[in-house]
Structure formats: C-alpha cells, structure tokens
Design a protein around this motif. Structure first.
Motif, PDB file in Angstrom:
ATOM      1  N   THR A   1     -13.140 -11.282   3.853  1.00 37.74           N
ATOM      2  CA  THR A   1     -12.189 -12.349   4.200  1.00 37.74           C
ATOM      3  C   THR A   1     -11.271 -12.618   3.009  1.00 37.74           C
ATOM      4  N   GLN A   2     -11.503 -11.898   1.904  1.00 45.23           N
ATOM      5  CA  GLN A   2     -10.653 -12.051   0.714  1.00 45.23           C
ATOM      6  C   GLN A   2      -9.253 -11.533   1.009  1.00 45.23           C
ATOM      7  N   VAL A   3      -8.251 -12.225   0.477  1.00 43.93           N
ATOM      8  CA  VAL A   3      -6.880 -11.721   0.555  1.00 43.93           C
ATOM      9  C   VAL A   3      -6.577 -11.093  -0.807  1.00 43.93           C
ATOM     10  N   PRO A   4      -6.419  -9.768  -0.859  1.00 44.15           N
ATOM     11  CA  PRO A   4      -6.197  -9.130  -2.168  1.00 44.15           C
ATOM     12  C   PRO A   4      -4.875  -9.581  -2.798  1.00 44.15           C
ATOM     13  N   HIS A   5      -4.959 -10.050  -4.039  1.00 49.65           N
ATOM     14  CA  HIS A   5      -3.736 -10.451  -4.759  1.00 49.65           C
ATOM     15  C   HIS A   5      -3.216  -9.310  -5.625  1.00 49.65           C
ATOM     16  N   THR A   6      -4.081  -8.295  -5.811  1.00 51.31           N
ATOM     17  CA  THR A   6      -3.660  -7.082  -6.517  1.00 51.31           C
ATOM     18  C   THR A   6      -4.147  -5.892  -5.691  1.00 51.31           C
ATOM     19  N   ILE A   7      -3.543  -4.744  -5.926  1.00 52.07           N
ATOM     20  CA  ILE A   7      -3.984  -3.520  -5.264  1.00 52.07           C
ATOM     21  C   ILE A   7      -4.953  -2.824  -6.220  1.00 52.07           C
TER      22      ILE A   7
ATOM     23  N   LEU B   1       0.830  -1.205   0.000  1.00 57.43           N
ATOM     24  CA  LEU B   1       0.000   0.000   0.000  1.00 57.43           C
ATOM     25  C   LEU B   1       0.867   1.258   0.000  1.00 57.43           C
ATOM     26  N   VAL B   2       1.958   1.205   0.766  1.00 59.61           N
ATOM     27  CA  VAL B   2       2.873   2.346   0.840  1.00 59.61           C
ATOM     28  C   VAL B   2       3.534   2.571  -0.525  1.00 59.61           C
ATOM     29  N   THR B   3       3.921   1.483  -1.174  1.00 58.04           N
ATOM     30  CA  THR B   3       4.547   1.587  -2.493  1.00 58.04           C
ATOM     31  C   THR B   3       3.603   2.240  -3.489  1.00 58.04           C
ATOM     32  N   VAL B   4       2.359   1.757  -3.524  1.00 56.99           N
ATOM     33  CA  VAL B   4       1.379   2.303  -4.478  1.00 56.99           C
ATOM     34  C   VAL B   4       1.070   3.761  -4.156  1.00 56.99           C
ATOM     35  N   ALA B   5       0.886   4.072  -2.869  1.00 50.96           N
ATOM     36  CA  ALA B   5       0.570   5.456  -2.479  1.00 50.96           C
ATOM     37  C   ALA B   5       1.702   6.405  -2.845  1.00 50.96           C
ATOM     38  N   THR B   6       2.928   5.911  -2.778  1.00 49.02           N
ATOM     39  CA  THR B   6       4.087   6.754  -3.095  1.00 49.02           C
ATOM     40  C   THR B   6       4.233   6.937  -4.601  1.00 49.02           C
ATOM     41  N   ARG B   7       4.032   5.854  -5.333  1.00 46.93           N
ATOM     42  CA  ARG B   7       4.218   5.906  -6.788  1.00 46.93           C
ATOM     43  C   ARG B   7       3.016   6.499  -7.509  1.00 46.93           C
TER      44      ARG B   7
ATOM     45  N   PRO C   1       1.428  -5.958  -8.070  1.00 48.81           N
ATOM     46  CA  PRO C   1       0.388  -6.057  -9.111  1.00 48.81           C
ATOM     47  C   PRO C   1      -0.769  -5.112  -8.768  1.00 48.81           C
ATOM     48  N   THR C   2      -1.160  -4.294  -9.720  1.00 50.76           N
ATOM     49  CA  THR C   2      -2.167  -3.252  -9.466  1.00 50.76           C
ATOM     50  C   THR C   2      -3.222  -3.243 -10.558  1.00 50.76           C
ATOM     51  N   ARG C   3      -4.495  -3.101 -10.146  1.00 49.58           N
ATOM     52  CA  ARG C   3      -5.601  -2.930 -11.101  1.00 49.58           C
ATOM     53  C   ARG C   3      -6.082  -1.498 -10.980  1.00 49.58           C
TER      54      ARG C   3
END
Length: 201
Positions: A90-96, A65-71, A113-115
């Motif tokens: 209860t889902q574990v996110p595999h992409t942001i 989350l920090v990586t995406v927020a920064t980039r 990995p980001t959508r």
C-alpha cells in the motif's frame, strides 16, 4: 505543419512502438533538425531528455518507470517499486528503486528521484521479467524475487512493509513457494524468513 509533413518519420515512430530515443532516431535517418521541427509542430513530445514519443498516443500511464527504463536500460526495478508494480504494497513509492549489477557505475539521472542498489551474480540476474509499459520494455523482478530482496533489505525498508507484502503474496492464487524458497536460499535469508512463512501457513 502537421503529421502530413512528417509522414515518413511518423511511420518510423509507429514501427518502434511510438517512441524513439534521439540516438535511435538519428540511426533511422531522422536528423535533429527534423526531430525538433516535429516537436515544435506538436507531432512528437519529449518524455524525458533524449526520448520522444508521438503526441497522438494515449497519455503515458507509467511516466517515471518509462523514463528510468529508457535512461537506465541495464537496470532492474526492485524493492518498493517492484512491490508497487506487483500490487504487493500500500506504499506509494516516492523514489524509483533500481538494481544494478555490481561494478556498474551509478547513472546520472536528474528525474525522477531514483535509489540504486548493487546486486552481484545470480542475485542480480535471477528473476528478471520484462514488461512492456507504454511501448517501452521495463525490466522488473518477479514477485517472489522482490519479496526475498525486500526481506534482505528489511532493516532499510521497515519490517512492516515486508510483512504486508508477504501477507498480500500469501493471499494470491498464483504464488510460487518453491521459487520463493529458492531465492531465499540464494540471498541467504531462508532461515530469517522461515518463522514468518510458518506463522502465515
């Protein structure tokens, strides 16, 4: 060489929450050579390309989350990522999952990995909260906006995910039905959501 050799630079990092982008470091007077020397000495560590943080800090709890927020500072965490942050799945996110304002170019991001989803007008701007995670401001939609957006994308996400999130939300003491309905009207899903809300009341 340890922290003592870089006292001024370390102090600048501390003043900015322990982490700096390369561009910020340069603006503050820390040149590239010094930054690389600090990295090689183990004083700072790279979090992602172009982002460094003091190695002495506690491990990052939310590295992706920090990586995406920064980039992608103009983005907002949405859908499954926001559900997960608000503990509504209860889902574990595999992409942001990241919302961008319509007209914004798709950022280049190698990892994580980001959508990307493009929202326009109030659908993008309404319901944004800023949470500080590991010293970095992260923009995330509030629980009610997240639920409505998930309902809007129910065919893509799966109705089971949406209904589970709705159930978790109903069980909360702090929930804002009026806000949920306002967002539902804005996103044109109020009529579609109504039977599910009534069935749970």
């Amino acid at each position: 060489m340890g922290t003592r050799a870089f006292e001024r630079e370390v102090e600048l990092f501390r003043k900015h929450g322990g982490g700096l982008r390369m561009s910020e470091a340069l603006r503050l007077g820390i040149n590239r050579k010094t930054l690389y020397a600090m990295r090689d000495a183990g004083v700072v560590e790279p979090v992602t390309r172009g982002l460094y943080r003091l190695a002495a800090l506690d491990p990052i709890a939310h590295p992706d989350l920090v990586t995406v927020a920064t980039r992608v500072p103009q983005g907002v965490l949405c859908l499954i990522s926001a559900l997960s942050f608000h503990e509504l799945t209860t889902q574990v996110p595999h992409t942001i999952d990241v919302a961008l304002e319509r007209g914004t170019r798709k950022p280049r991001l190698d990892y994580p990995p980001t959508r990307f989803f493009w929202f326009s007008g109030p659908a993008f701007h309404e319901g944004i909260e800023t949470h500080e995670l590991d010293g970095v401001p992260v923009r995330i939609y509030d629980p009610e906006k997240t639920l409505v957006d998930c309902f809007r994308y129910r065919n893509q996400l799966g109705m089971d995910v949406v209904l589970e999130a709705l159930r978790f939300w109903r069980e909360r003491r702090k929930k804002k039905l009026d806000v949920l309905l306002k967002y539902a009207r804005m996103r044109h899903v109020e009529r579609a959501m109504q039977p599910y809300l009534e069935a749970m009341s």
